[in-house]
Structure formats: C-alpha cells, structure tokens
Design an enzyme around this catalytic site. Structure first.
Site, PDB file in Angstrom:
ATOM      1  NE  ARG A 136      63.502  -4.051 108.511  1.00  0.00           N
ATOM      2  CZ  ARG A 136      64.349  -4.907 109.105  1.00  0.00           C
ATOM      3  NH1 ARG A 136      64.127  -5.316 110.346  1.00  0.00           N
ATOM      4  NH2 ARG A 136      65.413  -5.348 108.458  1.00  0.00           N
ATOM      5  CE1 TYR A 156      38.818   3.639 104.954  1.00  0.00           C
ATOM      6  CE2 TYR A 156      40.321   1.782 105.104  1.00  0.00           C
ATOM      7  CZ  TYR A 156      39.910   2.935 104.477  1.00  0.00           C
ATOM      8  OH  TYR A 156      40.596   3.388 103.390  1.00  0.00           O
ATOM      9  CE  LYS A 197      41.865   8.399 105.744  1.00  0.00           C
ATOM     10  NZ  LYS A 197      41.188   7.246 106.287  1.00  0.00           N
ATOM     11  CG  ASP A 214      40.084   3.071 113.144  1.00  0.00           C
ATOM     12  OD1 ASP A 214      40.301   4.294 113.315  1.00  0.00           O
ATOM     13  OD2 ASP A 214      40.200   2.515 112.036  1.00  0.00           O
TER      14      ASP A 214
HETATM   15  C1  LIG Z   1      41.348   5.790 106.136  1.00  0.00           C
HETATM   16  C2  LIG Z   1      41.022   4.919 107.274  1.00  0.00           C
HETATM   17  C3  LIG Z   1      41.765   3.760 107.538  1.00  0.00           C
HETATM   18  C4  LIG Z   1      42.899   3.308 106.638  1.00  0.00           C
HETATM   19  O1  LIG Z   1      43.995   4.165 106.702  1.00  0.00           O
HETATM   20  P1  LIG Z   1      45.009   4.450 105.495  1.00  0.00           P
HETATM   21  O2  LIG Z   1      45.898   5.493 106.058  1.00  0.00           O
HETATM   22  O3  LIG Z   1      44.194   4.903 104.330  1.00  0.00           O
HETATM   23  O4  LIG Z   1      45.717   3.175 105.209  1.00  0.00           O
HETATM   24  C5  LIG Z   1      41.437   3.030 108.667  1.00  0.00           C
HETATM   25  N1  LIG Z   1      40.421   3.389 109.474  1.00  0.00           N
HETATM   26  C6  LIG Z   1      39.675   4.478 109.234  1.00  0.00           C
HETATM   27  C7  LIG Z   1      38.561   4.826 110.158  1.00  0.00           C
HETATM   28  C8  LIG Z   1      39.939   5.280 108.124  1.00  0.00           C
HETATM   29  O5  LIG Z   1      39.170   6.357 107.895  1.00  0.00           O
END
Ligand SMILES: *Cc1c(COP(=O)(O)O)cnc(C)c1O
Length: 374
Positions: free
Chosen positions: A46, A98, A195, A170
C-alpha cells in the site's frame, strides 16, 4: 528525452535486477526485512510497490511534474485530491465537470464540511467574484464533457497564483501528449487513466501528478493512509497502454478531424461540438491537437434512432478513449441524473450524441454514421 521516447523509456524503465526490458509485475503485498526496520525501500505494497512506482514516475515525467500517484480509479484519484482540504475550506469548480466529480463533491465531501461553488470557469472574469477568504483551490476540466467547452488554463493559473490558490486540472480528455497543464501553471493534474492513457477499455485507474515536493508528501500521506491504490497488475497494464499513447492519439485526432469535416456536410446534423471549433472561436491555443471526442446534435429523435440502429463497428456504450469507437447519448446515459430543464439549458438535449472516435479505418466509422434518409 522528447515525448515520444518518454512514453516508452520514461519513469523506471525495465528491471535493473534481471535486465527484463519491461517492468515486471511485482505481485506481492510485503517485503523481507534484513533486520527490524532495515528494508529494501519497500515495506508494504500500500505504501509502495515497484510496478506501481514505475507507472507513477512515468506519468510524472510525461506531465512534467514532480511526483505521480496511481489510484484504483479516476474517482479514487479525485477523492484523494479533495482530501487535501479540510472542513470549512472552499473550492471553486467548473460547472460542467465530470458527473462523478459533481456527485462526490455534492454528496460526499459536502457532508464532511467542504464548501464549494460550481461556476462557469470559461468566463475568466467571473472566477474572481467567487473567491472567498476560505477559498483554497480552483478545479477545472478542459475540454468539458460532453459540450467540449474550453477554459484557458494559463489565465486561470494567474488568478490562482494571485490569490494563493491551488489550480487542479482534470486532463483526462487531452492526455499529456496533447495538453500539459503543469507547464501552463497548474499545481495538480488528475487523470481517469481508464480512458486514453489505458487506451484499450480493459482497466479502471486514476492518476494524480503534483508539481512540488510539499504536495507530493501530502498526496503520498493520503494515498498511503486512505489506501485507494492501483494494484501491480493494473499498473503494469497501464504502463503497457501508455507505451503507444502518442501513436494512438495521433490517429484518434486524425480520424476525429475527418469525421468533423464530414459531419459538417450532413443536413441531419444540427450542431457540432469539437475542441477544434471551440479553440478557434475562443482563441484558446493550449493543446497540440484536438483529441478524439466529438459531440453533435441530430435534428430529431427519428434520425437519432436511425443512426443508432445503423451501427456495425461503433459500440453504444459509456466511457471513452479506447481504440474502439464508442457512441453514447449523454441525456439518457452518462448525464441522465441531471434534471431535464438543466440539461436543456446546458445544451445536453435528448438528441445530442457523443462519439469517442476510435482508431479504426475512418471510412468504416463514417459508413456507420451514414444515414439512408429515404
Ligand atoms: C471517467 C472520468 C472520470 C472518472 O474516472 P473513473 O476512472 O471512471 O473513476 C473523471 N474525469 C473525467 C473527465 C472522466 O472522463
């Protein structure tokens, strides 16, 4: 090293001990200590694991940061960043972040005493009006989902610096190949690596990159204390995905640009949302190319249904950023929890379609989108 070499050789490359060319999967929870307290630098997974550490160094190199952290999902990464703040602190966020980010702030961190305002950060002048004595950070997403609105990172970072606030970005939609928030003044960059960074729709992961040692120590304390870490196998899988990031992104961008030009000619397409269009309109030139995400509004539901029943290679699914093309209807899928009036006001109508353009032959994607209108 330049970027295309860094994605392959950045961070910790291979394995010093064996000469293995790729980072091994250190599938272990604990490590032998020679004497009490005398360990190899690893005590417990961890706190630290060599496979995860290789990934964390890699993403930090790619974003031009000081230190990186890998989490079990994008939401775990975002939640861990929000734990930098305490009860009574105030943060400012883009109003079309998001959905999961909105939810965790509004339903979880609110209960822990975090104060916040969701505002239109595209309007730079508006941000200052919301800064209060207890404001600690500005949190933005650019481009946004699904309407591809842009925020000028450099301009926001000036406001953040003047007011001693952290700027959190982000960068999921762009990846460090297309946009480097830390170079533009951000303090913390977040990714849903599920993604584009993973890129193959085969894992869920989150990454955080910070720009200095103090934030690095704080984030590591939170990561180790809260424990939402990414496991060794998924860390390895993500490193593998990142090795082709530049090649994949080039094709995503190229295909998306061709599809946008084609969509412009289609009479059943009412409006197109694409970072390339937004960037030109707003004179925001902070990305290298415009990415693989397109949203467009179809003139009516009949054509929307025709479009969705026509698909052969494009998959109707949530998520984005994989090698395969995915299509979704935000109002009925990802954004269904937003009340209809608010959705309509924002422009997320029932006939808005979001396309995550894959790296297939673009002719095949266009063929799927071609409607026989007779
Ligand atoms: C999908 C997404 C998230 C969340 O991420 P997860 O891996 O699904 O927990 C956060 N920000 C953006 C812009 C996203 O497309």
């Amino acid at each position: 090293m330049k970027f295309n070499s860094l994605v392959i050789h950045g961070g910790i490359d291979g394995d010093e001990k064996t000469g293995a060319v790729t980072v091994p999967i250190y599938q272990t929870s604990t490590y032998r200590q020679k004497k009490v307290g005398q360990h190899s630098g690893y005590e417990y997974s961890r706190t630290g694991n060599p496979t995860r550490e290789a990934l964390e160094k890699l993403i930090s190199d790619l974003e031009g940061g000081f230190r990186g952290f890998a989490f079990s999902s994008g939401m775990a990464a975002i939640s861990s960043v929000l734990m930098l703040f305490k009860s009574g602190d105030h943060i400012i966020l883009s109003d079309d972040v998001y959905g999961g980010t909105f939810r965790v702030v509004d339903k979880v961190f609110k209960n822990l005493g975090l104060e916040y305002d969701f505002i239109n950060t595209n309007d730079i002048n508006d941000i200052s009006k919301y800064i209060k004595k207890n404001t600690k950070a500005i949190y933005i997403e650019t481009p946004t989902n699904p309407l591809m609105k842009l925020t000028d990172i450099k301009e926001v970072s000036k406001i953040a610096k003047e007011n001693n606030l952290l700027l959190i970005v982000d960068n999921t939609f762009m990846t460090p190949y297309l946009q480097k928030p830390i170079k533009l003044g951000a303090d913390i960059v977040i990714h849903s690596a599920t993604k584009y960074l993973g890129g193959h729709s085969d894992l869920v992961a989150g990454l955080v990159i910070v720009n200095n040692e103090e934030l690095g120590n704080k984030m590591h304390f939170i990561q180790n204390s809260v424990g939402a870490i990414l496991g060794p196998f998924d860390s390895w899988l993500l490193i593998k995905g990142i090795k082709t990031l530049h090649v994949r992104m080039d094709r995503h961008c190229e295909n998306a640009e061709k599809i946008v030009n084609w969509l412009k000619e289609q009479e059943w397409v009412k409006k197109i949302y694409y970072p390339g269009i937004e960037a030109n309109e707003n004179k925001i030139m902070q990305m290298k190319k415009f990415g693989g995400m397109i949203s467009f509004e179809v003139v009516n539901e009949e054509y929307l249904n025709k479009l969705l029943s026509n698909l052969k290679i494009i998959t109707l699914a949530e998520s984005l950023g994989g090698v395969e093309s995915l299509i979704s209807v935000p109002a009925k899928m990802t954004h269904a929890s937003i009340p209809a009036e608010i959705r309509d006001k924002l422009g997320i109508t029932d006939t808005l379609v979001r396309l995550s353009v894959g790296i297939e032959d673009v002719e095949d994607i266009i063929s799927d989108l071609t409607l026989n209108l007779k």
